[in-house]
Design an enzyme around this catalytic site. Sequence first.
Site, PDB file in Angstrom:
ATOM      1  N   HIS A 198       0.859  -1.195   0.000  1.00 32.26           N
ATOM      2  CA  HIS A 198       0.000   0.000   0.000  1.00 32.26           C
ATOM      3  C   HIS A 198       0.891   1.239   0.000  1.00 32.26           C
ATOM      4  O   HIS A 198       1.861   1.294   0.754  1.00 32.26           O
ATOM      5  CB  HIS A 198      -0.876  -0.020   1.260  1.00 32.26           C
ATOM      6  N   CYS A 236      -3.748   2.838  -4.519  1.00 29.97           N
ATOM      7  CA  CYS A 236      -4.715   3.559  -3.686  1.00 29.97           C
ATOM      8  C   CYS A 236      -4.786   4.984  -4.233  1.00 29.97           C
ATOM      9  O   CYS A 236      -3.861   5.780  -4.034  1.00 29.97           O
ATOM     10  CB  CYS A 236      -4.284   3.541  -2.224  1.00 29.97           C
ATOM     11  N   HIS A 263      -7.664   0.382  -4.599  1.00 30.45           N
ATOM     12  CA  HIS A 263      -8.484   1.117  -3.636  1.00 30.45           C
ATOM     13  C   HIS A 263      -8.969   2.362  -4.355  1.00 30.45           C
ATOM     14  O   HIS A 263      -8.171   3.255  -4.645  1.00 30.45           O
ATOM     15  CB  HIS A 263      -7.647   1.572  -2.439  1.00 30.45           C
ATOM     16  N   ASP A 308     -12.960   2.692  -1.245  1.00 31.50           N
ATOM     17  CA  ASP A 308     -12.175   3.043  -0.060  1.00 31.50           C
ATOM     18  C   ASP A 308     -12.993   4.023   0.778  1.00 31.50           C
ATOM     19  O   ASP A 308     -14.194   4.172   0.559  1.00 31.50           O
ATOM     20  CB  ASP A 308     -10.819   3.611  -0.510  1.00 31.50           C
ATOM     21  N   HIS A 309     -12.354   4.666   1.716  1.00 30.22           N
ATOM     22  CA  HIS A 309     -13.041   5.559   2.652  1.00 30.22           C
ATOM     23  C   HIS A 309     -14.285   6.216   2.068  1.00 30.22           C
ATOM     24  O   HIS A 309     -14.235   6.804   0.996  1.00 30.22           O
ATOM     25  CB  HIS A 309     -12.119   6.701   3.080  1.00 30.22           C
ATOM     26  N   TYR A 322     -15.172   4.140   7.219  1.00 30.17           N
ATOM     27  CA  TYR A 322     -15.603   2.767   6.928  1.00 30.17           C
ATOM     28  C   TYR A 322     -17.058   2.476   7.307  1.00 30.17           C
ATOM     29  O   TYR A 322     -17.379   1.391   7.793  1.00 30.17           O
ATOM     30  CB  TYR A 322     -14.644   1.764   7.581  1.00 30.17           C
TER      31      TYR A 322
HETATM   32  C1  DNO Z   1      -6.750   3.190   5.648  1.00 26.05           C
HETATM   33  C2  DNO Z   1      -6.135   2.091   4.919  1.00 26.05           C
HETATM   34  C3  DNO Z   1      -4.766   1.753   5.435  1.00 26.05           C
HETATM   35  C4  DNO Z   1      -4.319   0.448   4.834  1.00 26.05           C
HETATM   36  C5  DNO Z   1      -2.957   0.012   5.256  1.00 26.05           C
HETATM   37  C6  DNO Z   1      -2.507  -1.181   4.457  1.00 26.05           C
HETATM   38  O1  DNO Z   1      -7.917   3.324   5.647  1.00 26.05           O
HETATM   39  O2  DNO Z   1      -6.106   2.334   3.558  1.00 26.05           O
HETATM   40  O3  DNO Z   1      -4.812   1.636   6.813  1.00 26.05           O
HETATM   41  O4  DNO Z   1      -5.185  -0.562   5.202  1.00 26.05           O
HETATM   42  O5  DNO Z   1      -2.037   1.027   5.115  1.00 26.05           O
HETATM   43  O6  DNO Z   1      -1.440  -1.783   5.094  1.00 26.05           O
END
Ligand code: DNO
Length: 350
Positions: A198, A236, A263, A308-309, A322
């Site tokens: 990531h 991401c 992501h 993602d978020h 989340y």
């Molecule tokens: C946050 C996530 C990160 C991710 C880690 C992967 O929301 O995108 O915490 O899970 O960095 O190791």
Amino acid sequence: MKLTFRWYGKNDPVTLDKIRQIPQMSGIVSAVYDVAPGKVWSESSILEIKEMAQANGLEFEVVESVPVPEEIKYGAPNSDELIENYCENIRRLGKAGVKCVCYNFMPVFDWLRSELEHQNTDGSNSLAYNEEQVLAMDPEKTSLSLPGWDESYTKEELSRLIKIYKEIGEEGLWKNLEKFLKKVIPVASEAGVNMAIHPDDPPWGIFGLPRIITCEENIDRFLQIVPDNANGITLCTGSLGASTDNDLVKMARKYAKRVHFLHLRNIKIVGKREFYEVAHPSECGSLDMLEIVKALVQNGFDGYVRPDHGRMIWNESGKYGYGLFDRALGATYIVGLFEAVEKMLGDINK
Ligand code: DNO
């Protein structure tokens, strides 16, 4: 692509029976949460997640994360033993049917934000980052209390770690990452697991700590360390996209086949090193989501995707970034993007 959704285990207020109702949802992204970094996960706890997912018609093929202990990152004397434990986790996950493992190599902190409930004009709220506010919380000067950061280091431990990382610097971190990859990737490849690092979030150094998975040049370097397909990345968009120096469409095109995990989220950049998180569609933020997906699909991306978020909307409360509602909206937007891009490209190739 396979659409997935992050699930934080039995205590997650977003339950599996809700996740399964999101259209085209193939499976969950989860982890064993009650074992400290560096320790081996029991096979029964891995299988338990798989069985809970399956009972809800969902797969469990992606883990986020198997955390890399600090000792491996800064190269402590016991790092060999800890890397061996890490390898054992990968073997066990492969055996249980996991095909992709997301992890990061960020010293001390994972993602960093300055605000958890940034108020948006539509009444929703989301995560935000303002560099000035983050730096005002300098951990060596004040007692650190960063939103979203829940590690329980004492001030002394934190100062010790920061000092070590300042000493080893970026090159020291690269060296330790190289050692890690050279041991872990062959094991992952053998176990049928794709590793997906990531990127650092945000993609620049903070508090004098080195951060290296930040930009195209460094991702090139990372992929060359072990040029095996099992050594891949998590693209991401919200992390890499926070730096306007990163051309995400170019990166998507270039790395498509080594992106094992995607992501997708959007951010609105409002100043230098200042942004807040927005709904997924391109129109809502600074990133061109359609062009990113097009570049990936056109160049052979065949990995897992997750929204993602999300923002907190419709009065939902829960784990910041989340919740269910905005991530579910994001998921259906993602499905729409892929359907449109795949059909358009299919028609062109006919
Ligand atoms: C946050 C996530 C990160 C991710 C880690 C992967 O929301 O995108 O915490 O899970 O960095 O190791």
